[in-house]
Design a protein around this motif. Structure first.
Motif, PDB file in Angstrom:
ATOM      1  N   HIS A  61       1.064  -1.393  -0.002  1.00 30.28           N
ATOM      2  CA  HIS A  61      -0.245   0.558   0.334  1.00 30.28           C
ATOM      3  C   HIS A  61       0.638   0.992  -0.050  1.00 30.28           C
ATOM      4  O   HIS A  61      -0.185   2.103  -0.351  1.00 30.28           O
ATOM      5  CB  HIS A  61      -0.854  -0.142   1.257  1.00 30.28           C
ATOM      6  N   ASN A  62       2.134   1.415  -0.422  1.00 24.94           N
ATOM      7  CA  ASN A  62       2.826   2.193  -0.171  1.00 24.94           C
ATOM      8  C   ASN A  62       2.814   3.347   0.865  1.00 24.94           C
ATOM      9  O   ASN A  62       2.696   4.422   0.945  1.00 24.94           O
ATOM     10  CB  ASN A  62       2.727   2.695  -1.325  1.00 24.94           C
ATOM     11  N   VAL A  63       2.468   2.395   2.360  1.00 26.79           N
ATOM     12  CA  VAL A  63       2.209   3.838   3.472  1.00 26.79           C
ATOM     13  C   VAL A  63       3.238   3.345   4.151  1.00 26.79           C
ATOM     14  O   VAL A  63       4.714   2.346   4.228  1.00 26.79           O
ATOM     15  CB  VAL A  63       1.654   2.652   4.229  1.00 26.79           C
ATOM     16  N   ILE A  64       3.298   3.868   5.480  1.00 25.37           N
ATOM     17  CA  ILE A  64       4.015   4.172   6.469  1.00 25.37           C
ATOM     18  C   ILE A  64       3.238   3.337   8.079  1.00 25.37           C
ATOM     19  O   ILE A  64       2.384   4.172   8.524  1.00 25.37           O
ATOM     20  CB  ILE A  64       5.234   4.934   6.741  1.00 25.37           C
ATOM     21  N   VAL A  65       3.881   2.346   8.291  1.00 24.91           N
ATOM     22  CA  VAL A  65       2.745   1.648   9.900  1.00 24.91           C
ATOM     23  C   VAL A  65       4.130   1.958  10.446  1.00 24.91           C
ATOM     24  O   VAL A  65       4.537   1.516  11.146  1.00 24.91           O
ATOM     25  CB  VAL A  65       2.445  -0.228   9.664  1.00 24.91           C
ATOM     26  N   GLU A  66       2.905   2.764  12.031  1.00 24.13           N
ATOM     27  CA  GLU A  66       3.945   3.024  12.945  1.00 24.13           C
ATOM     28  C   GLU A  66       3.258   1.935  14.421  1.00 24.13           C
ATOM     29  O   GLU A  66       2.458   2.127  15.029  1.00 24.13           O
ATOM     30  CB  GLU A  66       4.142   4.400  13.472  1.00 24.13           C
ATOM     31  N   MET A  67       3.868   1.647  14.772  1.00 29.02           N
ATOM     32  CA  MET A  67       3.624  -0.038  16.201  1.00 29.02           C
ATOM     33  C   MET A  67       3.882   0.494  17.112  1.00 29.02           C
ATOM     34  O   MET A  67       5.402   0.829  17.823  1.00 29.02           O
ATOM     35  CB  MET A  67       4.162  -0.436  15.692  1.00 29.02           C
ATOM     36  N   SER A  68       2.702   1.117  18.062  1.00 28.95           N
ATOM     37  CA  SER A  68       2.418   1.540  19.583  1.00 28.95           C
ATOM     38  C   SER A  68       2.427   0.416  20.348  1.00 28.95           C
ATOM     39  O   SER A  68       1.300   0.114  20.418  1.00 28.95           O
ATOM     40  CB  SER A  68       2.313   2.543  19.343  1.00 28.95           C
ATOM     41  N   TYR A  69       3.659  -0.225  20.751  1.00 31.46           N
ATOM     42  CA  TYR A  69       2.972  -1.661  21.857  1.00 31.46           C
ATOM     43  C   TYR A  69       3.109  -1.313  23.809  1.00 31.46           C
ATOM     44  O   TYR A  69       4.459  -1.098  23.838  1.00 31.46           O
ATOM     45  CB  TYR A  69       3.213  -3.403  21.307  1.00 31.46           C
ATOM     46  N   GLY A  70       2.586  -2.285  24.050  1.00 29.46           N
ATOM     47  CA  GLY A  70       3.073  -2.072  25.054  1.00 29.46           C
ATOM     48  C   GLY A  70       2.007  -2.536  25.641  1.00 29.46           C
ATOM     49  O   GLY A  70       0.640  -3.587  25.747  1.00 29.46           O
ATOM     50  N   GLY A  71       1.240  -2.572  27.359  1.00 30.08           N
ATOM     51  CA  GLY A  71       0.210  -3.297  28.140  1.00 30.08           C
ATOM     52  C   GLY A  71      -0.728  -3.168  27.442  1.00 30.08           C
ATOM     53  O   GLY A  71      -0.942  -1.902  27.301  1.00 30.08           O
ATOM     54  N   SER A  72      -2.161  -3.227  27.346  1.00 30.47           N
ATOM     55  CA  SER A  72      -3.585  -3.061  26.662  1.00 30.47           C
ATOM     56  C   SER A  72      -3.916  -1.696  27.047  1.00 30.47           C
ATOM     57  O   SER A  72      -4.556  -1.313  26.764  1.00 30.47           O
ATOM     58  CB  SER A  72      -4.037  -4.802  26.412  1.00 30.47           C
ATOM     59  N   GLN A  73      -4.460  -2.481  28.851  1.00 35.72           N
ATOM     60  CA  GLN A  73      -4.723  -0.756  29.603  1.00 35.72           C
ATOM     61  C   GLN A  73      -4.144   0.030  29.511  1.00 35.72           C
ATOM     62  O   GLN A  73      -4.758   0.871  28.967  1.00 35.72           O
ATOM     63  CB  GLN A  73      -5.363  -1.611  30.969  1.00 35.72           C
ATOM     64  N   ASP A  74      -2.678   0.428  28.731  1.00 39.69           N
ATOM     65  CA  ASP A  74      -1.867   1.086  28.782  1.00 39.69           C
ATOM     66  C   ASP A  74      -2.745   1.629  27.292  1.00 39.69           C
ATOM     67  O   ASP A  74      -3.213   3.306  27.469  1.00 39.69           O
ATOM     68  CB  ASP A  74      -1.137   1.428  29.304  1.00 39.69           C
ATOM     69  N   LEU A  75      -2.499   1.062  26.450  1.00 35.46           N
ATOM     70  CA  LEU A  75      -2.793   1.470  25.259  1.00 35.46           C
ATOM     71  C   LEU A  75      -3.545   2.037  25.063  1.00 35.46           C
ATOM     72  O   LEU A  75      -4.456   3.113  24.626  1.00 35.46           O
ATOM     73  CB  LEU A  75      -2.928  -0.013  24.251  1.00 35.46           C
ATOM     74  N   ALA A  76      -5.630   0.919  26.201  1.00 34.51           N
ATOM     75  CA  ALA A  76      -5.995   1.649  25.943  1.00 34.51           C
ATOM     76  C   ALA A  76      -6.748   3.355  26.171  1.00 34.51           C
ATOM     77  O   ALA A  76      -7.620   4.749  25.752  1.00 34.51           O
ATOM     78  CB  ALA A  76      -7.404   0.807  26.603  1.00 34.51           C
ATOM     79  N   LYS A  77      -5.726   3.485  27.664  1.00 35.82           N
ATOM     80  CA  LYS A  77      -5.965   4.916  27.809  1.00 35.82           C
ATOM     81  C   LYS A  77      -5.486   5.643  27.169  1.00 35.82           C
ATOM     82  O   LYS A  77      -6.036   6.774  26.959  1.00 35.82           O
ATOM     83  CB  LYS A  77      -5.433   4.116  29.635  1.00 35.82           C
ATOM     84  N   SER A  78      -4.263   5.593  26.524  1.00 33.24           N
ATOM     85  CA  SER A  78      -3.318   6.539  25.657  1.00 33.24           C
ATOM     86  C   SER A  78      -4.445   7.243  24.803  1.00 33.24           C
ATOM     87  O   SER A  78      -4.393   7.777  24.633  1.00 33.24           O
ATOM     88  CB  SER A  78      -2.175   5.771  24.652  1.00 33.24           C
TER      89      SER A  78
END
Length: 259
Positions: A61-78
């Motif tokens: 798709h000629n795109v950039i995928v930025e991956m932010s990973y960690g605990g699911s609870q922290d991600l949901a809050k973010s």
């Protein structure tokens, strides 16, 4: 005269070389600037299959995928606080359900399944089994995930509560880890004889040689669900990634990593 001509030709060649290099850099910069970016919030356990899917999607798709990973609870809050991002994949489906009720989720797809297991050191030196009652044995060093910090902690509480032993297990723990990474570390560093963790974690590169997963008697696998987010800057791109991840090709990647 001959030496002067050579010098002039050398300068011309050098000028043309730098012109080509600078043009190439400019084109690359323009190409990078024109590429859209897809922001993915990924639970730590799923990072390996998600990185593989991201590489394929970037190429197709000629795109950039930025991956932010960690605990699911922290991600949901973010996601809730910043209202940014395109894709969310936690280890526990209930995180997606809650986010949908709050209006942060547009579409969802099941991309695999996640299953809790008992983890022990490689070759199971203490001869442990899939019986949850072992977690209340005071002679064993036990570590589980914290219910308020990540998906594996929430699932652990649900499974142990169904057996009416959750509080007893908590009292018997050496400590409670924040996420699957912390649980794996407890086994690798010899701080625990057994932990409860997602079964797929045993296939991660850093864990294969140091631990193994034992299926828990009577535990049913949970659906692994991915969601596109309401605050997406590129909703059509997010939809495409969601569909790709749920396709036979995408699900085959998740299955290969134990999901």
């Amino acid at each position: 005269m001959h030496s002067i001509r050579k010098s002039v030709l050398g300068l011309v060649a050098l000028f043309l070389f730098f012109l080509v290099v600078m043009t190439g850099c400019q084109n690359n910069t323009e190409s990078t600037q024109q590429r859209k970016t897809l922001v993915v919030f990924c639970g730590a356990t799923m990072i390996s299959p998600m990185m593989e899917l991201a590489r394929v999607f970037e190429q197709t798709h000629n795109v950039i995928v930025e991956m932010s990973y960690g605990g699911s609870q922290d991600l949901a809050k973010s996601i809730e606080v910043n209202q940014l991002g395109d894709i969310f994949i936690p280890g526990f489906k209930e995180f997606v359900d809650v986010m949908k009720v709050k209006g942060h989720v547009v579409d969802t797809e099941q991309v695999g399944q996640n299953e809790l297991a008992i983890f022990v050191a490689k070759d199971n030196p203490k001869g442990l089994t899939g019986d949850l009652a072992q977690l209340v044995d005071p002679t064993l060093a036990v570590v589980i995930g914290h219910e308020d910090l990540g998906s594996v902690g929430k699932e652990s509480k649900k499974v142990l509560s169904a057996q009416n032993i959750y509080e007893s297990v908590v009292r018997n723990t050496v400590f409670m880890a924040s996420d699957s990474k912390g649980l794996s570390l407890a086994i690798r560093e010899g701080k625990a004889d057994l932990v409860l963790n997602w079964k797929a974690v045993a296939r991660l590169k850093g864990n294969v040689d140091s631990m193994e997963a034992i299926p828990i008697e009577g535990v049913v696998p949970r659906p692994l669900v991915m969601a596109s987010l309401a605050h997406s800057a590129n909703p059509e791109l997010a939809k495409s990634f969601l569909q790709f991840s749920a396709s036979p090709e995408g699900r085959a990647v998740f299955e290969r990593f134990g999901f």
